[in-house]
Design an enzyme around this catalytic site. Structure first.
Site, PDB file in Angstrom:
ATOM      1  CB  THR A 270       2.607  -0.332   6.354  1.00 53.66           C
ATOM      2  OG1 THR A 270       1.565  -0.925   5.563  1.00 53.66           O
ATOM      3  CG2 THR A 270       2.775  -1.115   7.629  1.00 53.66           C
TER       4      THR A 270
ATOM      5  CG  HIS B  17      14.608 -27.521  22.911  1.00 47.79           C
ATOM      6  ND1 HIS B  17      15.545 -28.305  23.555  1.00 47.79           N
ATOM      7  CD2 HIS B  17      14.877 -27.627  21.587  1.00 47.79           C
ATOM      8  CE1 HIS B  17      16.361 -28.842  22.658  1.00 47.79           C
ATOM      9  NE2 HIS B  17      15.966 -28.444  21.456  1.00 47.79           N
TER      10      HIS B  17
ATOM     11  CB  SER C  93      -0.904   0.019   1.243  1.00 46.08           C
ATOM     12  OG  SER C  93      -0.094   0.135   2.412  1.00 46.08           O
TER      13      SER C  93
ATOM     14  CE  LYS D 145      -2.391  -2.047   7.589  1.00 47.67           C
ATOM     15  NZ  LYS D 145      -2.053  -2.503   6.235  1.00 47.67           N
TER      16      LYS D 145
ATOM     17  CD  GLU E 274      -3.348 -11.203   6.337  1.00 50.55           C
ATOM     18  OE1 GLU E 274      -3.739 -10.306   5.577  1.00 50.55           O
ATOM     19  OE2 GLU E 274      -2.137 -11.384   6.586  1.00 50.55           O
TER      20      GLU E 274
HETATM   21  O1  PA5 Z   1      -2.002  -8.998   3.949  1.00 51.51           O
HETATM   22  C1  PA5 Z   1      -2.330  -7.933   4.454  1.00 51.51           C
HETATM   23  O2  PA5 Z   1      -3.307  -7.271   4.062  1.00 51.51           O
HETATM   24  C2  PA5 Z   1      -1.503  -7.376   5.578  1.00 51.51           C
HETATM   25  O3  PA5 Z   1      -0.732  -8.367   6.181  1.00 51.51           O
HETATM   26  C3  PA5 Z   1      -0.609  -6.230   5.050  1.00 51.51           C
HETATM   27  O4  PA5 Z   1       0.364  -6.748   4.176  1.00 51.51           O
HETATM   28  C4  PA5 Z   1       0.062  -5.485   6.196  1.00 51.51           C
HETATM   29  O5  PA5 Z   1      -0.922  -4.912   7.010  1.00 51.51           O
HETATM   30  C5  PA5 Z   1       1.013  -4.400   5.696  1.00 51.51           C
HETATM   31  O6  PA5 Z   1       0.427  -3.608   4.716  1.00 51.51           O
HETATM   32  P1  PA5 Z   1       1.268  -3.282   3.400  1.00 51.51           P
HETATM   33  O7  PA5 Z   1       1.583  -4.621   2.823  1.00 51.51           O
HETATM   34  O8  PA5 Z   1       0.385  -2.474   2.543  1.00 51.51           O
HETATM   35  O9  PA5 Z   1       2.480  -2.549   3.858  1.00 51.51           O
END
Ligand code: PA5
Length: 343
Positions: free
Chosen positions: A99, A245, A96, A337, A229
């Site tokens: 972040t 361990h 994006s 976010k 996700e």
């Molecule tokens: O898969 C996702 O949507 C998240 O894990 C994002 O990758 C993460 O929040 C970071 O955002 P970005 O990849 O835009 O930097």
């Protein structure tokens, strides 16, 4: 619940995204052409990113065959380690481009006089690169970041190759064809009882824990995060030998072990000691938790890593479908976010 014969409308989008991996890698290689890079061999490569973007750095570190190249460090934090400075290459990877942890590290790299570069489809990271004249790999936008792994991985690899920190170009081109064949076997239009469908059914009513040795740690992490996700489930990953361990005790003594499923990612390149350890570990867990062992296939480490990764990506979408959830949106991450951005 019977298995849907065709992908549901909501899983269709993510299936298409997952299926685009070979093309993404091909186009990711192309992205590097025309980017102006002054080849300054860095003493260290520091890849800063989070989530679906950071995993491309883990994969680069895992696939890198030549040991004498500079150390590669992945930073998932607001701050660079104190020892990072001039002479190091800091790469901000954020699909994006917005972040905050990644931007914070990038700005620290700027303050410390590091060599800088970015991989991003836009946002503030693109702005910083354009303003400062730093090389930027710019994949097309519009995908969920985790769905852009092919673009991010290949363009990052080519960026690092341009800096002399990696030699992967030929292997990457070979990987495209290998993944195209795999896709045929795993996609919804392919054979009905493929491995990904079978594993999704196995994981359906269980909490997945994915284990690997450090060589395949990036893949185990990718499995976990894709299950989190896409399939919207709790899932974790762990590493051998460390789990022997500590976690092994939980498996042997906690009666809730049956609610979980252990998936072991096994690589043919492990030394004898590790193979023996894996066998004994599994023997000690037998009967306590349902288990699956997946052996990596492919002619090179890069192919084997991506074979297991691709399998996991498909599993996560088949599991989303079985659970009746839409794999694409991650509303809670968006909300987090948005709330962080409100100052
Ligand atoms: O898969 C996702 O949507 C998240 O894990 C994002 O990758 C993460 O929040 C970071 O955002 P970005 O990849 O835009 O930097």
């Amino acid at each position: 619940m019977p298995r849907p014969a065709v992908p549901s409308a909501s899983s269709h989008v993510m299936f298409d995204i997952v299926q685009s991996l070979p093309e993404q890698i091909r186009k990711g290689i192309e992205l590097a052409r025309g980017v102006d890079i002054a080849p300054t061999f860095p003493q260290r490569v520091v890849i800063c990113g989070m989530g679906g973007s950071a995993i491309s750095g883990d994969l680069i570190a895992a696939c890198r065959p030549v040991k004498r190249l500079p150390e590669i460090l992945i930073v998932r934090d607001y701050h660079l380690p104190d020892f990072v400075g001039k002479g190091d290459l800091v790469v901000g990877v954020s699909y994006s481009g917005n972040t905050e942890e990644t931007l914070s590290c990038f700005r620290e790299g700027l303050e410390r006089g590091c060599t800088l570069a970015g991989v991003s489809s836009g946002g503030a990271l693109e702005g910083l690169c354009t303003q400062g004249g730093y090389p930027l790999m710019k994949p097309p936008g519009g995908l969920p970041p985790r769905g852009a792994v092919g673009y991010l991985f290949a363009s990052l690899a080519m960026l690092l190759e341009a800096y002399g920190a990696l030699a992967i170009h030929r292997d990457l081109e070979g990987l495209v064809g290998y993944l195209e064949d795999l896709r045929e076997a795993l996609c919804p239009a392919g054979p009905k009882d493929n491995d990904a469908r079978r594993l999704a059914a196995f994981l359906r009513d269980r909490i997945p824990i994915v284990y690997a040795t450090p060589t395949y740690g990036a893949v185990a992490r990718r499995w976990q995060t894709q299950l989190n996700e896409n399939a919207k489930v709790l899932a974790w990953h762990g590493l051998l030998p460390e789990m022997d361990h500590n976690e092994l005790v939980g498996w042997s003594a906690d009666d809730r072990a049956h609610d979980f499923a252990a998936v072991f990612l096994q690589s043919p390149e492990e030394e004898d000691a590790m193979e023996r350890r894996l066998r004994i570990t599994q023997d000690l867990m037998k009967g306590r938790v349902p288990m699956e062992t997946l052996k990596a296939r492919g002619d090179s480490l890069l192919e084997r890593i991506f074979q297991l990764l691709y399998l996991g990506d498909f599993v996560s979408v088949y599991l989303a479908e079985l659970r009746g959830v839409d794999p694409t949106p991650v509303r809670v991450i968006d909300e987090l976010k948005a709330r962080l951005a409100r100052r």
